[in-house]
Design a protein around this motif. Structure first.
Motif, short mmCIF file in Angstrom:
data_model
loop_
_atom_site.label_atom_id
_atom_site.label_comp_id
_atom_site.label_asym_id
_atom_site.label_seq_id
_atom_site.Cartn_x
_atom_site.Cartn_y
_atom_site.Cartn_z
N TRP A 131 0.91 -1.07 0.06
CA TRP A 131 0.16 -0.16 0.01
C TRP A 131 0.76 1.31 -0.01
O TRP A 131 0.77 2.23 -0.76
CB TRP A 131 -1.04 0.07 1.24
N ILE A 132 2.06 1.12 0.82
CA ILE A 132 2.83 2.42 0.78
C ILE A 132 3.57 2.73 -0.38
O ILE A 132 3.66 3.88 -0.98
CB ILE A 132 3.86 2.27 2.05
N GLU A 133 4.03 1.69 -1.25
CA GLU A 133 4.76 1.60 -2.35
C GLU A 133 3.73 2.34 -3.31
O GLU A 133 4.10 3.07 -4.23
CB GLU A 133 5.26 0.17 -2.65
N LYS A 134 2.60 1.69 -3.45
CA LYS A 134 1.46 2.22 -4.20
C LYS A 134 1.40 3.65 -4.18
O LYS A 134 1.24 4.64 -4.96
CB LYS A 134 0.27 1.37 -4.34
N LYS A 135 1.04 4.03 -2.76
CA LYS A 135 1.03 5.43 -2.50
C LYS A 135 2.10 6.37 -3.10
O LYS A 135 1.64 7.35 -3.63
CB LYS A 135 0.72 5.42 -0.85
N ILE A 136 3.33 6.07 -2.86
CA ILE A 136 4.63 6.61 -3.26
C ILE A 136 4.59 6.82 -4.88
O ILE A 136 4.83 7.97 -5.31
CB ILE A 136 5.80 5.93 -2.79
N ARG A 137 4.11 5.83 -5.57
CA ARG A 137 3.99 5.75 -7.01
C ARG A 137 2.95 6.96 -7.28
O ARG A 137 3.15 7.53 -8.40
CB ARG A 137 3.60 4.35 -7.51
N ASP A 138 1.72 6.82 -6.53
CA ASP A 138 0.74 7.75 -7.15
C ASP A 138 1.29 9.23 -6.57
O ASP A 138 0.86 10.08 -7.76
CB ASP A 138 -0.52 7.51 -6.27
N TYR A 139 1.99 9.33 -5.72
CA TYR A 139 2.28 10.52 -5.51
C TYR A 139 3.24 11.27 -6.48
O TYR A 139 3.36 12.32 -7.19
CB TYR A 139 2.87 10.86 -4.07
N ASN A 140 4.21 10.27 -6.90
CA ASN A 140 5.16 10.58 -7.77
C ASN A 140 4.47 10.79 -9.17
O ASN A 140 5.05 11.59 -10.05
CB ASN A 140 6.26 9.42 -8.19
#
Length: 166
Positions: A131-140
């Motif tokens: 979930w955190i990795e997905k959130k980071i990708r979304d922010y990027n």
């Protein structure tokens, strides 16, 4: 498509991008959280290895105890002193071995229970990591889209200036 068509398209795209919000500190927080979760995952994996090792060790001891039980049960004459082995003496030894096997089985059961809890926690941690990795990708992606919006503003300004000169 003329400058007016490009301007209209740019305006629509910019209107869509205006609603995007981006905070660089959120990525930093998420990256710190990601590091913490990865450490937690590593620690949980280490615990799983430790418990598995202990379980295997206790199981091996039980196998050895089972073999010793079989040998003692079949001994009629002491190999050292060549005297007959008393049945009470054999029963005492067998009782002690059975007690050890029982204690090891209780420890194995307890360790398996703890191991299962750790596996569940590990699964939760992996879900959180994803979930955190997905959130980071979304922010990027949002960051890239906002940078794109800045470029579009510049392009629109250039087109507006070109249209004014015409």
């Amino acid at each position: 498509m003329g400058n007016n068509g490009v301007l209209i398209q740019l305006n629509l795209q910019m209107k869509e991008l205006q609603d995007l919000k981006f905070d660089e500190s959120e990525i930093l927080k998420l990256e710190e959280e990601l590091k913490m979760r990865k450490r937690q995952k590593s620690d949980l994996n280490d615990l799983l290895i430790k418990f598995s090792s202990e379980i295997n060790s206790l199981s091996a001891k039980n196998l050895e105890n089972g073999e010793a039980k079989n040998r003692i049960s079949s001994v009629e004459i002491c190999p050292t002193c060549l005297q007959e082995v008393n049945i009470m003496y054999k029963n005492n030894i067998l009782s002690k071995i059975n007690s050890n096997i029982f204690e090891n089985l209780k420890k194995i059961e307890s360790l398996n229970s703890e191991k299962q809890m750790i596996q569940n926690k590990l699964s939760e941690t992996e879900t959180e990591l994803n979930w955190i990795e997905k959130k980071i990708r979304d922010y990027n992606v949002t960051k890239i889209r906002l940078n794109d919006a800045q470029e579009k503003k510049i392009r629109r300004s250039d087109l507006d200036n070109t249209n004014l000169k015409m």
